[in-house]
Design a protein around this motif. Sequence first.
Motif, mmCIF file in Angstrom:
data_model
loop_
_atom_site.group_PDB
_atom_site.id
_atom_site.type_symbol
_atom_site.label_atom_id
_atom_site.label_comp_id
_atom_site.label_asym_id
_atom_site.label_seq_id
_atom_site.Cartn_x
_atom_site.Cartn_y
_atom_site.Cartn_z
ATOM 1 N N ILE A 199 2.915 1.515 -12.962
ATOM 2 C CA ILE A 199 3.583 1.790 -14.241
ATOM 3 C C ILE A 199 4.994 2.306 -13.993
ATOM 4 O O ILE A 199 5.955 1.887 -14.655
ATOM 5 C CB ILE A 199 2.785 2.824 -15.062
ATOM 6 N N MET A 200 5.140 3.193 -13.016
ATOM 7 C CA MET A 200 6.468 3.724 -12.704
ATOM 8 C C MET A 200 7.382 2.639 -12.160
ATOM 9 O O MET A 200 8.602 2.664 -12.395
ATOM 10 C CB MET A 200 6.361 4.870 -11.697
ATOM 11 N N ALA A 201 6.811 1.666 -11.451
ATOM 12 C CA ALA A 201 7.629 0.562 -10.931
ATOM 13 C C ALA A 201 8.260 -0.213 -12.080
ATOM 14 O O ALA A 201 9.431 -0.585 -12.029
ATOM 15 C CB ALA A 201 6.771 -0.362 -10.072
ATOM 16 N N VAL A 202 7.490 -0.446 -13.127
ATOM 17 C CA VAL A 202 8.005 -1.154 -14.306
ATOM 18 C C VAL A 202 9.077 -0.308 -14.992
ATOM 19 O O VAL A 202 10.147 -0.812 -15.346
ATOM 20 C CB VAL A 202 6.860 -1.486 -15.287
ATOM 21 N N ILE A 203 8.794 0.979 -15.181
ATOM 22 C CA ILE A 203 9.739 1.876 -15.849
ATOM 23 C C ILE A 203 11.049 1.972 -15.064
ATOM 24 O O ILE A 203 12.143 1.888 -15.639
ATOM 25 C CB ILE A 203 9.131 3.280 -16.022
ATOM 26 N N TYR A 204 10.958 2.151 -13.755
ATOM 27 C CA TYR A 204 12.154 2.275 -12.925
ATOM 28 C C TYR A 204 13.058 1.051 -13.080
ATOM 29 O O TYR A 204 14.288 1.179 -13.081
ATOM 30 C CB TYR A 204 11.765 2.441 -11.452
ATOM 31 N N MET A 206 4.393 -4.716 -10.611
ATOM 32 C CA MET A 206 3.142 -3.981 -10.488
ATOM 33 C C MET A 206 2.408 -4.329 -9.196
ATOM 34 O O MET A 206 1.766 -3.470 -8.590
ATOM 35 C CB MET A 206 2.262 -4.264 -11.709
ATOM 36 N N VAL A 207 2.508 -5.575 -8.749
ATOM 37 C CA VAL A 207 1.841 -5.990 -7.516
ATOM 38 C C VAL A 207 2.555 -5.398 -6.295
ATOM 39 O O VAL A 207 1.925 -4.874 -5.378
ATOM 40 C CB VAL A 207 1.789 -7.531 -7.415
ATOM 41 N N LEU A 208 3.882 -5.494 -6.264
ATOM 42 C CA LEU A 208 4.674 -4.919 -5.177
ATOM 43 C C LEU A 208 5.330 -3.632 -5.681
ATOM 44 O O LEU A 208 6.557 -3.473 -5.642
ATOM 45 C CB LEU A 208 5.724 -5.925 -4.709
ATOM 46 N N ALA A 209 4.505 -2.718 -6.152
ATOM 47 C CA ALA A 209 4.992 -1.538 -6.864
ATOM 48 C C ALA A 209 5.886 -0.651 -6.003
ATOM 49 O O ALA A 209 6.930 -0.176 -6.467
ATOM 50 C CB ALA A 209 3.811 -0.735 -7.409
ATOM 51 N N ALA A 228 2.089 11.959 -11.534
ATOM 52 C CA ALA A 228 0.950 11.878 -12.444
ATOM 53 C C ALA A 228 0.799 10.478 -13.034
ATOM 54 O O ALA A 228 -0.274 10.110 -13.494
ATOM 55 C CB ALA A 228 1.104 12.904 -13.564
ATOM 56 N N ILE A 229 1.878 9.723 -13.012
ATOM 57 C CA ILE A 229 1.862 8.370 -13.571
ATOM 58 C C ILE A 229 1.595 7.375 -12.448
ATOM 59 O O ILE A 229 2.218 7.458 -11.385
ATOM 60 C CB ILE A 229 3.204 8.050 -14.260
ATOM 61 N N PRO A 230 0.672 6.426 -12.629
ATOM 62 C CA PRO A 230 0.363 5.441 -11.575
ATOM 63 C C PRO A 230 1.616 4.710 -11.100
ATOM 64 O O PRO A 230 2.513 4.402 -11.897
ATOM 65 C CB PRO A 230 -0.616 4.484 -12.267
ATOM 66 N N LEU A 231 1.667 4.422 -9.816
ATOM 67 C CA LEU A 231 2.834 3.779 -9.216
ATOM 68 C C LEU A 231 3.199 2.450 -9.887
ATOM 69 O O LEU A 231 4.389 2.199 -10.132
ATOM 70 C CB LEU A 231 2.599 3.579 -7.711
ATOM 71 N N GLU A 275 0.798 -1.218 0.000
ATOM 72 C CA GLU A 275 0.000 0.000 0.000
ATOM 73 C C GLU A 275 0.835 1.276 0.000
ATOM 74 O O GLU A 275 0.308 2.361 -0.255
ATOM 75 C CB GLU A 275 -0.929 0.025 1.228
ATOM 76 N N GLY A 276 2.130 1.171 0.278
ATOM 77 C CA GLY A 276 2.980 2.354 0.318
ATOM 78 C C GLY A 276 3.097 3.004 -1.050
ATOM 79 O O GLY A 276 2.897 2.370 -2.083
ATOM 80 N N ASN A 277 3.460 4.287 -1.057
ATOM 81 C CA ASN A 277 3.632 5.004 -2.326
ATOM 82 C C ASN A 277 4.796 5.975 -2.184
ATOM 83 O O ASN A 277 4.648 7.094 -1.685
ATOM 84 C CB ASN A 277 2.360 5.757 -2.703
ATOM 85 N N SER A 278 5.966 5.534 -2.631
ATOM 86 C CA SER A 278 7.156 6.365 -2.534
ATOM 87 C C SER A 278 7.154 7.485 -3.560
ATOM 88 O O SER A 278 7.990 8.381 -3.502
ATOM 89 C CB SER A 278 8.412 5.505 -2.721
ATOM 90 N N LEU A 279 6.213 7.441 -4.525
ATOM 91 C CA LEU A 279 6.129 8.469 -5.568
ATOM 92 C C LEU A 279 4.811 9.227 -5.467
ATOM 93 O O LEU A 279 4.221 9.607 -6.473
ATOM 94 C CB LEU A 279 6.263 7.829 -6.952
ATOM 95 N N GLU A 280 4.355 9.443 -4.256
ATOM 96 C CA GLU A 280 3.081 10.129 -4.051
ATOM 97 C C GLU A 280 3.111 11.504 -4.712
ATOM 98 O O GLU A 280 4.059 12.272 -4.557
ATOM 99 C CB GLU A 280 2.805 10.276 -2.555
#
Length: 442
Positions: free
Chosen positions: A330-335, A396-399, A325-328, A317-322
Amino acid sequence: MGENGMKKENSIKIFKTWIFTFIVSLAILAGMLFASAMIPRSAMYDNLKSSAEYYSHFDARELKIPNIMQTRQDIFADSILLNMINCTNSDKPVWASVAGIFYSDGDGSTFAGKDLLAAVNGAQGRFIYSRYWHGSMLIIRLMLLFTDIHGIFAVNLILLVGLSILFCLLCYKTGNKRLIPAYIIGFVISSSFFAYISMEYMPVYIIMLIGAIAALYTKNEKQEIILFTLLGVTTAFFDFLTTETITALIPLICILVRKNKEERLTFKKGFSVSFELLLIWFLSYALCFAVKWGISAAMLGEVAIQEIMTWGQDKFEGNSLEGSAIPLPIMAVIYNLIYLLPIRGNVSLSDIRMAYIIILIVLIVLLFVKKGRKEVYSDMGKLLLCAGLLPIIRYMVLANHACVHSYFTYRALIATVMCIALFFTYVFESSKNNGGYKKRRR
């Protein structure tokens, strides 16, 4: 006996094989971990102190090679492992192994090396780290009897290179030659060579390579079930939640390629085999964590339960990129994809754009191949592409975890790169011999 009766009997046999292998393997591993905790601190002290002095000079973002982001050491994880070994009470080996006591001044995530040195010099442990059990301490304790961190790095390198060479040689010997270039490509692009620079990174690679070698020789369903049960248990026991999926996917790829060579797989048959083995791996992995957490909660009480709950909430549930504009997810995959690029220095906006371009190019190429050679999508091509998606799904699951720790989780893409490389070997195979495909007639 009817067909339904035979299926039921087979399911019971599979379950018995799985649960027996699970119980025996976890009991042996736990027993070995508890026994290793009886090694007195004094027997390891000199090598612990030498290692602590090495780590005390670095912060959490140390790069083994300057400006090469793929060479980042996980100073925090390695220091914590040695910190817990140092703080282990050998008179209470079971409790100490479960609790994972370590010393920190409260800012251990940044200065974990300094905390380790303070602990070695006599500071008393005051925090618990019970959610993993850190099975790798079993091996590290034994090595610390003979060498310090520099010797451990050397052993890591020998194991990583040695097992990789052995795997390639056995692929050649067993006639599964197409696995060799695919593995090498995946190994190089994912910068897996640099896994030796951290104690945290290595267990999954050793498990993966041993599992892949075993997968070349499994002869029946029972052996495959035992293998994937062992892979799931050992991964959950030794790993620090790094690139855990490779211990399932690389051996699975080996099994699919081997089976397709022996008798061309249909997509239905290959998917059935893949689903069964991945399910066994996942259940073994998840149940191992559940058992460890249950024991930790029973022995340590509310403090362990709170730690586990906080950990789960942060990972899911955490969000290090709060605010992004891009969903977490998607950013997890990109990172993680970014680390496949030869980036220098910190990740920039241009690196993110390049990751998008690479994804677009891969999709265009696959679409072109689909139009030109549709037949490859019916069997092995489709199976491999499905398998290659699993690390992406994991990100994506453990974004949040995949974003924060992308500097090492990206290496799980070794399996994705292998799948894509193998896909093209099947596309451009000139004959049906050895599981290949005929060229399309013009």
